[in-house]
Write a protein that holds these residues in place. Sequence first.
Motif, PDB file in Angstrom:
ATOM      1  N   CYS A  98      30.812 -40.413 -28.348  1.00 18.52           N
ATOM      2  CA  CYS A  98      32.136 -40.810 -28.821  1.00 18.52           C
ATOM      3  C   CYS A  98      33.174 -40.571 -27.721  1.00 18.52           C
ATOM      4  O   CYS A  98      33.251 -39.471 -27.179  1.00 18.52           O
ATOM      5  CB  CYS A  98      32.481 -39.993 -30.064  1.00 18.52           C
ATOM      6  N   CYS A 101      35.763 -37.600 -29.101  1.00 14.67           N
ATOM      7  CA  CYS A 101      35.413 -36.193 -29.282  1.00 14.67           C
ATOM      8  C   CYS A 101      34.093 -35.825 -28.614  1.00 14.67           C
ATOM      9  O   CYS A 101      33.612 -34.708 -28.752  1.00 14.67           O
ATOM     10  CB  CYS A 101      35.363 -35.837 -30.776  1.00 14.67           C
ATOM     11  N   SER A 103      31.143 -36.483 -29.326  1.00 13.99           N
ATOM     12  CA  SER A 103      29.987 -36.306 -30.210  1.00 13.99           C
ATOM     13  C   SER A 103      28.971 -37.418 -29.946  1.00 13.99           C
ATOM     14  O   SER A 103      29.335 -38.532 -29.574  1.00 13.99           O
ATOM     15  CB  SER A 103      30.452 -36.367 -31.669  1.00 13.99           C
ATOM     16  N   CYS A 142      32.177 -43.123 -34.972  1.00 16.89           N
ATOM     17  CA  CYS A 142      31.779 -41.724 -34.804  1.00 16.89           C
ATOM     18  C   CYS A 142      31.810 -41.048 -36.166  1.00 16.89           C
ATOM     19  O   CYS A 142      32.793 -41.143 -36.893  1.00 16.89           O
ATOM     20  CB  CYS A 142      32.744 -41.018 -33.855  1.00 16.89           C
ATOM     21  N   CYS A 145      34.398 -37.556 -35.882  1.00 16.68           N
ATOM     22  CA  CYS A 145      35.872 -37.619 -35.951  1.00 16.68           C
ATOM     23  C   CYS A 145      36.351 -38.864 -36.703  1.00 16.68           C
ATOM     24  O   CYS A 145      37.536 -39.031 -36.923  1.00 16.68           O
ATOM     25  CB  CYS A 145      36.497 -37.555 -34.559  1.00 16.68           C
TER      26      CYS A 145
END
Length: 154
Positions: A98, A101, A103, A142, A145
């Motif tokens: 992502c 963030c 991720s 994502c 987030c």
Amino acid sequence: METWPILISFTYPHEAYLVKGYLESNGIEAIINDELTAQVANIYSNAIGGVKLRVSESDYNQGIQLLKDGGYLQEENYKNESKVEIVLFDKSTNKKICPFCSSDNIAVNNKPGVITTVVMAIINLIVMIGAIFPRFKSSFKCFDCGKEWKYKRK
Ligand SMILES: [Zn+2]
């Protein structure tokens, strides 16, 4: 005569039936339009405004509220990709994470499916006159987030 305004429209009939059942379980009568067209040619479904779910005018406001409560209106926004952000990328961009963030708990939304894309390509060749049909590109989501985005080359 009472009118039956369109409460919400869908790309696929099964989505409309899902919401029809939901509304009816809450005491609101709903009818579905353009279901056949959508089944025969999903490609045209969006062009004609999708599968339309109608309720009587007197039930309309309650219907909208039920859609909000059931989260269906958000889904509709998601379908229109209004939340999707554009992310600039270059060769060093890691598209597996992502961009907001970092991720790796993300999913790619490829829409529409392969067959539809082929049909779209043919239709685009035929019509060529610009953006009659929207161009679909993969978007990403994502799960950590909640952001959604598309990539655009720098
Ligand atoms: Zn994220």
